[in-house]
Design a protein around this motif. Structure first.
Motif, PDB file in Angstrom:
ATOM      1  N   LYS A 100      92.466  60.006  31.277  1.00 37.95           N
ATOM      2  CA  LYS A 100      92.669  58.859  32.161  1.00 37.95           C
ATOM      3  C   LYS A 100      92.667  59.301  33.622  1.00 37.95           C
ATOM      4  CE  LYS A 100      95.150  55.269  29.595  1.00 37.95           C
ATOM      5  NZ  LYS A 100      96.409  54.496  29.503  1.00 37.95           N
ATOM      6  N   GLY A 101      92.004  58.509  34.456  1.00 42.59           N
ATOM      7  CA  GLY A 101      91.958  58.801  35.872  1.00 42.59           C
ATOM      8  C   GLY A 101      90.914  59.829  36.261  1.00 42.59           C
ATOM      9  N   PHE A 102      90.253  60.445  35.275  1.00 44.59           N
ATOM     10  CA  PHE A 102      89.215  61.430  35.570  1.00 44.59           C
ATOM     11  C   PHE A 102      87.850  60.939  35.111  1.00 44.59           C
ATOM     12  CE2 PHE A 102      86.764  65.270  34.309  1.00 44.59           C
ATOM     13  CZ  PHE A 102      86.579  65.784  35.587  1.00 44.59           C
ATOM     14  N   ILE A 103      87.770  60.425  33.885  1.00 49.15           N
ATOM     15  CA  ILE A 103      86.524  59.886  33.334  1.00 49.15           C
ATOM     16  C   ILE A 103      86.623  58.359  33.302  1.00 49.15           C
ATOM     17  CG2 ILE A 103      85.090  59.745  31.250  1.00 49.15           C
ATOM     18  CD1 ILE A 103      85.840  62.628  30.639  1.00 49.15           C
ATOM     19  N   ASP A 104      85.565  57.692  33.699  1.00 50.00           N
ATOM     20  CA  ASP A 104      85.496  56.232  33.634  1.00 50.00           C
ATOM     21  C   ASP A 104      84.974  55.852  32.245  1.00 50.00           C
ATOM     22  OD1 ASP A 104      84.745  53.543  33.743  1.00 50.00           O
ATOM     23  OD2 ASP A 104      84.167  53.648  35.853  1.00 50.00           O
ATOM     24  N   PRO A 105      85.853  55.391  31.333  1.00 50.98           N
ATOM     25  CA  PRO A 105      85.415  55.141  29.954  1.00 50.98           C
ATOM     26  C   PRO A 105      84.380  54.034  29.832  1.00 50.98           C
ATOM     27  CG  PRO A 105      87.652  54.319  30.303  1.00 50.98           C
ATOM     28  CD  PRO A 105      87.279  55.096  31.526  1.00 50.98           C
ATOM     29  N   HIS A 106      84.473  53.009  30.665  1.00 51.38           N
ATOM     30  CA  HIS A 106      83.520  51.900  30.575  1.00 51.38           C
ATOM     31  C   HIS A 106      82.118  52.344  31.029  1.00 51.38           C
ATOM     32  CE1 HIS A 106      86.832  49.228  29.682  1.00 51.38           C
ATOM     33  NE2 HIS A 106      87.462  49.630  30.772  1.00 51.38           N
ATOM     34  N   LYS A 107      82.078  53.111  32.101  1.00 51.72           N
ATOM     35  CA  LYS A 107      80.795  53.614  32.582  1.00 51.72           C
ATOM     36  C   LYS A 107      80.202  54.610  31.585  1.00 51.72           C
ATOM     37  CE  LYS A 107      80.169  53.937  36.955  1.00 51.72           C
ATOM     38  NZ  LYS A 107      80.213  54.339  38.389  1.00 51.72           N
TER      39      LYS A 107
ATOM     40  N   THR B 288      82.680  69.744  35.832  1.00 51.93           N
ATOM     41  CA  THR B 288      81.745  68.621  35.965  1.00 51.93           C
ATOM     42  C   THR B 288      82.508  67.306  35.842  1.00 51.93           C
ATOM     43  OG1 THR B 288      81.336  68.479  33.576  1.00 51.93           O
ATOM     44  CG2 THR B 288      79.940  70.011  34.829  1.00 51.93           C
ATOM     45  N   PRO B 289      81.830  66.170  35.949  1.00 49.20           N
ATOM     46  CA  PRO B 289      82.507  64.882  35.757  1.00 49.20           C
ATOM     47  C   PRO B 289      83.067  64.675  34.350  1.00 49.20           C
ATOM     48  CG  PRO B 289      80.507  64.568  37.008  1.00 49.20           C
ATOM     49  CD  PRO B 289      80.479  65.979  36.524  1.00 49.20           C
ATOM     50  N   ILE B 290      82.768  65.559  33.384  1.00 49.83           N
ATOM     51  CA  ILE B 290      83.367  65.433  32.055  1.00 49.83           C
ATOM     52  C   ILE B 290      84.314  66.588  31.744  1.00 49.83           C
ATOM     53  CG2 ILE B 290      81.402  64.137  31.132  1.00 49.83           C
ATOM     54  CD1 ILE B 290      80.661  66.792  29.594  1.00 49.83           C
TER      55      ILE B 290
ATOM     56  N   GLY C 255      96.688  72.336  31.137  1.00 52.26           N
ATOM     57  CA  GLY C 255      97.521  71.292  30.553  1.00 52.26           C
ATOM     58  C   GLY C 255      96.839  69.953  30.389  1.00 52.26           C
ATOM     59  N   VAL C 256      95.490  69.959  30.331  1.00 52.61           N
ATOM     60  CA  VAL C 256      94.776  68.686  30.197  1.00 52.61           C
ATOM     61  C   VAL C 256      95.140  67.991  28.890  1.00 52.61           C
ATOM     62  CG1 VAL C 256      92.747  69.744  29.109  1.00 52.61           C
ATOM     63  CG2 VAL C 256      92.492  67.609  30.382  1.00 52.61           C
ATOM     64  N   GLU C 257      95.550  68.761  27.873  1.00 45.97           N
ATOM     65  CA  GLU C 257      95.898  68.159  26.588  1.00 45.97           C
ATOM     66  C   GLU C 257      97.167  67.310  26.652  1.00 45.97           C
ATOM     67  OE1 GLU C 257      97.172  72.585  26.136  1.00 45.97           O
ATOM     68  OE2 GLU C 257      95.830  71.365  27.380  1.00 45.97           O
ATOM     69  N   PHE C 258      97.950  67.462  27.742  1.00 43.14           N
ATOM     70  CA  PHE C 258      99.186  66.695  27.884  1.00 43.14           C
ATOM     71  C   PHE C 258      99.010  65.475  28.783  1.00 43.14           C
ATOM     72  CE2 PHE C 258     100.491  71.231  27.388  1.00 43.14           C
ATOM     73  CZ  PHE C 258     100.970  71.126  26.097  1.00 43.14           C
ATOM     74  N   ARG C 259      97.803  65.242  29.248  1.00 41.74           N
ATOM     75  CA  ARG C 259      97.560  64.116  30.145  1.00 41.74           C
ATOM     76  C   ARG C 259      97.230  62.851  29.354  1.00 41.74           C
ATOM     77  NH1 ARG C 259      94.277  66.725  35.312  1.00 41.74           N
ATOM     78  NH2 ARG C 259      95.915  68.225  35.859  1.00 41.74           N
ATOM     79  N   PRO C 260      97.492  61.674  29.941  1.00 40.67           N
ATOM     80  CA  PRO C 260      97.208  60.413  29.241  1.00 40.67           C
ATOM     81  C   PRO C 260      95.737  60.314  28.831  1.00 40.67           C
ATOM     82  CG  PRO C 260      98.569  60.011  31.156  1.00 40.67           C
ATOM     83  CD  PRO C 260      98.150  61.448  31.233  1.00 40.67           C
ATOM     84  N   LEU C 261      95.533  59.718  27.667  1.00 42.89           N
ATOM     85  CA  LEU C 261      94.200  59.616  27.068  1.00 42.89           C
ATOM     86  C   LEU C 261      93.819  58.152  26.928  1.00 42.89           C
ATOM     87  CD1 LEU C 261      92.040  61.502  25.573  1.00 42.89           C
ATOM     88  CD2 LEU C 261      93.202  60.802  23.473  1.00 42.89           C
ATOM     89  N   ALA C 262      92.612  57.817  27.336  1.00 41.03           N
ATOM     90  CA  ALA C 262      92.069  56.476  27.108  1.00 41.03           C
ATOM     91  C   ALA C 262      91.115  56.538  25.916  1.00 41.03           C
ATOM     92  CB  ALA C 262      91.334  55.988  28.346  1.00 41.03           C
ATOM     93  N   ILE C 263      91.309  55.651  24.941  1.00 43.34           N
ATOM     94  CA  ILE C 263      90.460  55.632  23.750  1.00 43.34           C
ATOM     95  C   ILE C 263      89.690  54.316  23.719  1.00 43.34           C
ATOM     96  CG2 ILE C 263      90.375  55.739  21.231  1.00 43.34           C
ATOM     97  CD1 ILE C 263      92.953  57.346  21.288  1.00 43.34           C
ATOM     98  N   SER C 264      88.377  54.417  23.698  1.00 44.10           N
ATOM     99  CA  SER C 264      87.512  53.241  23.602  1.00 44.10           C
ATOM    100  C   SER C 264      86.496  53.492  22.500  1.00 44.10           C
ATOM    101  CB  SER C 264      86.807  52.980  24.940  1.00 44.10           C
ATOM    102  OG  SER C 264      86.113  54.141  25.378  1.00 44.10           O
ATOM    103  N   THR C 265      85.852  52.439  22.012  1.00 45.46           N
ATOM    104  CA  THR C 265      84.925  52.593  20.884  1.00 45.46           C
ATOM    105  C   THR C 265      83.599  51.886  21.133  1.00 45.46           C
ATOM    106  OG1 THR C 265      85.701  50.650  19.643  1.00 45.46           O
ATOM    107  CG2 THR C 265      86.870  52.732  19.279  1.00 45.46           C
ATOM    108  N   ILE C 266      82.577  52.380  20.441  1.00 47.39           N
ATOM    109  CA  ILE C 266      81.230  51.803  20.456  1.00 47.39           C
ATOM    110  C   ILE C 266      80.785  51.683  18.997  1.00 47.39           C
ATOM    111  CG2 ILE C 266      78.908  52.001  21.428  1.00 47.39           C
ATOM    112  CD1 ILE C 266      80.011  54.315  23.175  1.00 47.39           C
ATOM    113  N   THR C 267      80.066  50.624  18.669  1.00 50.98           N
ATOM    114  CA  THR C 267      79.582  50.435  17.300  1.00 50.98           C
ATOM    115  C   THR C 267      78.055  50.423  17.286  1.00 50.98           C
ATOM    116  OG1 THR C 267      81.549  49.151  16.702  1.00 50.98           O
ATOM    117  CG2 THR C 267      79.622  48.943  15.269  1.00 50.98           C
TER     118      THR C 267
END
Length: 466
Positions: free
Chosen positions: A438-445, A218-220, A226-238
């Motif tokens: 990164k490159g798979f999930i749009d963190p802002h959306k 799915t989109p998530i 090897g997905v655990e070795f791919r770049p990760l984007a970290i964003s936060t919500i409060t």
């Protein structure tokens, strides 16, 4: 089994998290109100406060003569564990440094620990960002302990900002009574039967989910190796805790139920937006459950006692919780999502499946070696779509060497999933961190849909008559 003199045996869970199959770490980010200057006694704090917390911070994992893993005390060269990055100087605004900080944290997340040094490191970022005047990042291997243990270690290094002589306090974890609780009668026999049924069902389902049944792509969930070795984007919500408590009190559920349901609701909205077909996809979230009997934090001294009811180490289970489909709900009311998640988690916590799973891993380790147990955990996580974990932080503001901590969040890294969500409460807020491929999930959306789910749920809760 006999161990070499002076060495401490490594727990099975610690071995599972530090193997050729799986290497999982925790990143904790402290955001400070004021800049960090040369007056911060980092080395002395590490030597006099951090290292004495637990011998594992001064140990490496070695293999004994008979193949067993053990902790071996070594001399710690602090300068090898402290990193101070260099970013461009003179950027126009703190927001200009956000991209550099995000990229730096992503690189930290991807980097593996060398096995010839203790499994921790600290990064002191002296540059401002849109969230803080300066930042300190702790990275600790999950083999050292779970979030509960490492949060305890972190808190032992910090003080209450307004009065260092007073201890930090934590919010109550009591659940509001639901209608079924208020009018319950003696149901001992039926509850026992329910627990047995839930245990058998959950254990069987867990084995199937960890061996044969994969979630849909799915989109998530990219489902790639090897997905655990791919770049990760970290964003936060409060989220304000007061708003979450309004929903909690109106429905008679827990804060964890509310936030988990909001995350799942926002996730379904995001999936549906990216691909309409994914709204009907089978997706599962892994919710981490502490198996400690105590509520709230204990001091590190109490954790390391042999008979502690809140022992140091990795003491948690994995709950496979289906992410509800909109077609499975009774109505479009967002509160249905909360009640659905509440009932599911309640059933799964009324089960001993996590202990049976622990026993299964022990048997696997004895018969097929520790790598087999690590592969089982890897599949359990990889075959699911996302993970959610949470911790309780202090009510009062913390400080490190007179540097007030403005914000706090953490992230589990090295797990074979495209999406990982963590939560921690601090100073009246719930900070949700989203780790996405990164490159798979749009963190802002993704964040915008989670915020939308929160606003819809809060609005619906306000409409319930008091």
């Amino acid at each position: 089994m006999e161990f070499e003199e002076g060495l401490e045996p490594v727990s099975p869970t610690a071995q599972n998290f530090n193997s050729s199959v799986l290497s999982v770490s925790i990143i904790a980010v402290l955001e400070f109100e004021i800049p960090i200057n040369d007056q911060l006694p980092a080395m002395s704090l590490l030597k006099d406060v951090f290292l004495p917390i637990n011998p594992r911070f001064s140990s490496i994992m070695v293999t004994g003569r008979k193949g067993e893993k053990q902790w071996k005390r070594v001399e710690v060269k602090l300068e090898e564990h402290v990193n101070i990055p260099i970013f461009p100087i003179g950027l126009s605004s703190p927001e200009s440094y956000d991209e550099y900080l995000d990229d730096y944290i992503s690189k930290i997340a991807m980097k593996q620990f060398p096995q010839n040094k203790p499994l921790w490191e600290i990064h002191i970022v002296k540059y401002p960002s849109s969230s803080a005047a300066s930042t300190v990042i702790f990275k600790l291997h999950h083999a050292l302990g779970d979030g509960y243990s490492l949060m305890g270690a972190l808190l032992s290094s910090l003080q209450r900002a307004n009065n260092p002589s007073l201890p930090l306090t934590f919010p109550s974890r009591q659940r509001s009574k639901s209608k079924s609780d208020r009018f319950s009668v003696c149901r001992g026999g039926s509850q026992l039967f329910s627990m047995i049924f839930n245990t058998v069902y959950d254990f069987g389902w867990s084995v199937l989910k960890s061996s044969l049944i994969k979630d849909d792509r799915t989109p998530i969930r990219s489902g790639d190796e090897g997905v655990e070795f791919r770049p990760l984007a970290i964003s936060t919500i409060t989220f304000p805790l007061d708003h979450i408590k309004i929903i909690k009190d109106k429905l008679g559920v827990t804060i964890n139920d509310v936030v988990t349901s909001i995350i799942f609701h926002g996730t379904r909205l995001y999936m549906q937006e990216i691909s309409d077909k994914s709204s009907k996809a089978h997706s599962t979230g892994i919710v981490l459950l502490s198996t400690r009997t105590i509520r709230g934090f204990k001091s590190v001294k109490e954790m390391v006692k042999p008979d502690s009811d809140a022992p140091w180490g990795n003491r948690f289970g994995l709950l496979h919780v289906p992410i509800p489909k909109f077609t499975d709900l009774k109505s479009s009311n967002p509160l249905e999502f909360v009640l659905k998640i509440h009932n599911t988690i309640k059933k799964k916590t009324n089960s001993s499946a996590v202990y049976f799973t622990g026993g299964l891993l022990t048997i696997m380790k004895k018969l097929r070696g520790p790598e087999a147990a690590s592969r089982y955990i890897h599949r359990a996580v990889n075959y699911s779509s996302m993970s959610i974990s949470n911790m309780i932080g202090p009510v009062e503001q913390m400080a490190l060497a007179n540097h007030p901590v403005k914000g706090l969040y953490f992230m589990t890294v090295g797990i074979p999933q495209s999406l990982n969500v963590t939560m921690v409460s601090y100073m009246g807020n719930m900070r949700v961190a989203v780790g996405s491929e990164k490159g798979f999930i749009d963190p802002h959306k993704f964040k915008s849909f989670v915020m939308n789910a929160f606003e819809m749920t809060l609005k619906a809760a306000h409409e319930i008559p008091t």
